[in-house]
Design an enzyme around this catalytic site. Structure first.
Site, PDB file in Angstrom:
ATOM      1  N   ALA A  14       0.836  -1.203   0.000  1.00 38.10           N
ATOM      2  CA  ALA A  14       0.000   0.000   0.000  1.00 38.10           C
ATOM      3  C   ALA A  14       0.869   1.251   0.000  1.00 38.10           C
ATOM      4  O   ALA A  14       1.957   1.279   0.572  1.00 38.10           O
ATOM      5  CB  ALA A  14      -0.914  -0.002   1.212  1.00 38.10           C
ATOM      6  N   TYR A  60       0.380 -13.155   2.130  1.00 35.79           N
ATOM      7  CA  TYR A  60       0.427 -12.681   3.515  1.00 35.79           C
ATOM      8  C   TYR A  60       0.675 -13.843   4.464  1.00 35.79           C
ATOM      9  O   TYR A  60       1.357 -13.698   5.485  1.00 35.79           O
ATOM     10  CB  TYR A  60      -0.878 -11.973   3.886  1.00 35.79           C
ATOM     11  CG  TYR A  60      -1.250 -10.853   2.931  1.00 35.79           C
ATOM     12  CD1 TYR A  60      -0.278 -10.017   2.378  1.00 35.79           C
ATOM     13  CD2 TYR A  60      -2.571 -10.630   2.571  1.00 35.79           C
ATOM     14  CE1 TYR A  60      -0.607  -9.005   1.503  1.00 35.79           C
ATOM     15  CE2 TYR A  60      -2.919  -9.615   1.691  1.00 35.79           C
ATOM     16  CZ  TYR A  60      -1.939  -8.811   1.158  1.00 35.79           C
ATOM     17  OH  TYR A  60      -2.273  -7.810   0.282  1.00 35.79           O
ATOM     18  N   LYS A  99      -5.727   2.924  10.710  1.00 34.66           N
ATOM     19  CA  LYS A  99      -7.043   3.330  11.148  1.00 34.66           C
ATOM     20  C   LYS A  99      -8.003   3.353   9.957  1.00 34.66           C
ATOM     21  O   LYS A  99      -7.557   3.558   8.833  1.00 34.66           O
ATOM     22  CB  LYS A  99      -6.965   4.678  11.861  1.00 34.66           C
ATOM     23  CG  LYS A  99      -6.892   5.920  10.972  1.00 34.66           C
ATOM     24  CD  LYS A  99      -5.678   6.121  10.154  1.00 34.66           C
ATOM     25  CE  LYS A  99      -4.466   6.517  10.955  1.00 34.66           C
ATOM     26  NZ  LYS A  99      -3.287   6.734  10.100  1.00 34.66           N
ATOM     27  N   ARG A 167     -10.296   3.678  -1.734  1.00 28.13           N
ATOM     28  CA  ARG A 167     -10.997   4.603  -0.848  1.00 28.13           C
ATOM     29  C   ARG A 167     -12.342   5.035  -1.405  1.00 28.13           C
ATOM     30  O   ARG A 167     -13.122   5.690  -0.707  1.00 28.13           O
ATOM     31  CB  ARG A 167     -10.110   5.819  -0.560  1.00 28.13           C
ATOM     32  CG  ARG A 167      -8.869   5.498   0.274  1.00 28.13           C
ATOM     33  CD  ARG A 167      -7.911   6.667   0.345  1.00 28.13           C
ATOM     34  NE  ARG A 167      -7.321   6.953  -0.960  1.00 28.13           N
ATOM     35  CZ  ARG A 167      -6.451   7.936  -1.182  1.00 28.13           C
ATOM     36  NH1 ARG A 167      -6.085   8.726  -0.183  1.00 28.13           N
ATOM     37  NH2 ARG A 167      -5.945   8.127  -2.383  1.00 28.13           N
TER      38      ARG A 167
END
Length: 328
Positions: A14, A60, A99, A167
């Site tokens: 990211a 991951y 967050k 987003r």
């Protein structure tokens, strides 16, 4: 794990990690970034090569299985925070998670329980709280420098209408309130030192994607009020104003604080406002909030002390966010 260093693994490539968190963490005391994972091995390898990270993984799961990783940084999309934080805890890794911690308060509570059961630390990555400007302002408010706290006003915005940006995807936890409004909710609760007893809000949604693009909140506390607006279809800006019975405090830049520039905080009390107010300018040396965050988290891991931002705080934040969505 060595008593001298925390070895970090990063879940995903990211942008926030690649551009900000990884470089800052590599500069942090008692920290090493040793691994990065992506669902595409070539992508992980490219980032690892560019940033000087020793190991790249194509999943991951593979990174979590690495015994030389002590802690993971989780900047995955919001809907993946919970499953991969819980998986990391199951692998015995401490977790610094972006967050909002989860998609709702119940999910955050599950994450906290999983980490407690595994005996690992968990912290929500509200880096701004650890910057010297904010630590100083909190002390100013607590000490009564501006009198009894009456009101907090904040604004956070940027422009992003890219439909391919995560987003802007509702199912992944996109939208203004999750992405940046969470800061305003967090700072309001932090400054008043309690939870709001009254919540009102207005939510404007994109008619195509369904995400909120403009959200305002009014958080009523026992002795004051916090108001804020967050937007992802507006001119980029960020502001925080704190009003007390006998003064006020304003930030030059409250959230995305440049690591290479001195920062100013303005404390105003007395004089002849609004024409000639008496303002003291507090200047702070340059500081990297992401480096501070990594160092404070590493200190908690190595010294066996509590994290500077308890994960329970994330539950309170998400309860407010949920209510704003419900009524908005």
């Amino acid at each position: 794990m060595s008593n001298d260093v925390v070895r970090w693994g990063v879940l995903s490539t990211a942008r926030i990690g690649v551009d900000k968190v990884i470089p800052a963490t590599r500069k942090a005391a008692r920290c090493e970034v040793v691994a990065i994972a992506s669902r595409e091995l070539a992508r992980a390898q490219a980032v690892a090569s560019a940033l000087g990270i020793e190991r790249a993984y194509g999943s991951y799961e593979a990174l979590l299985a690495d015994p030389d990783v002590d802690a993971v940084y989780n900047p995955l999309p919001n809907d993946l925070h919970a499953p991969w934080t819980i998986a990391a805890a199951g692998a015995g890794k401490h977790v610094l998670c972006e967050k909002p911690l989860g998609m709702d308060a119940v999910e955050a509570e599950r994450m906290i329980a999983a980490c407690e059961e595994a005996g690992v630390l968990l912290m929500e990555a509200f880096m701004y709280r650890l910057h010297p400007t904010w630590e100083a302002v909190r002390e100013l408010v607590i000490s009564g420098r501006i009198g009894e706290l009456r009101a907090v006003q904040s604004w956070f915005s940027y422009f992003n209408d890219d439909p391919n940006d995560i987003r802007n995807v509702a199912a992944s936890g996109g939208g203004a309130l999750y992405d940046i409004g969470c800061y305003s909710v967090n700072l309001s609760r932090m400054l008043f030192g309690t939870e709001p007893v009254r919540i009102q809000g207005s939510v404007t949604r994109d008619p195509v994607t369904g995400i909120d693009t403009l959200t305002s909140g009014i958080l009523g506390f026992a002795d004051g009020v916090a108001t804020f607006t967050c937007a992802i279809r507006a001119e980029p800006d960020q502001r925080v104003h704190i009003y007390g019975a006998n003064g006020r405090i304003s930030f030059e830049i409250p959230f995305n604080i440049p690591p290479d520039l001195p920062m100013r905080v303005f404390v105003t009390a007395g004089g002849d406002p609004p024409v000639r107010p008496e303002t003291e300018v507090l200047t702070f040396d340059p500081a990297n909030e992401y480096t501070i965050q990594a160092e404070r988290f590493a200190a908690a891991v190595l010294d066996r002390t509590p994290v500077p931002i308890p994960p329970s705080d994330a539950v309170g934040n998400l309860r407010v966010i949920e209510e704003l969505f419900r009524i908005g």
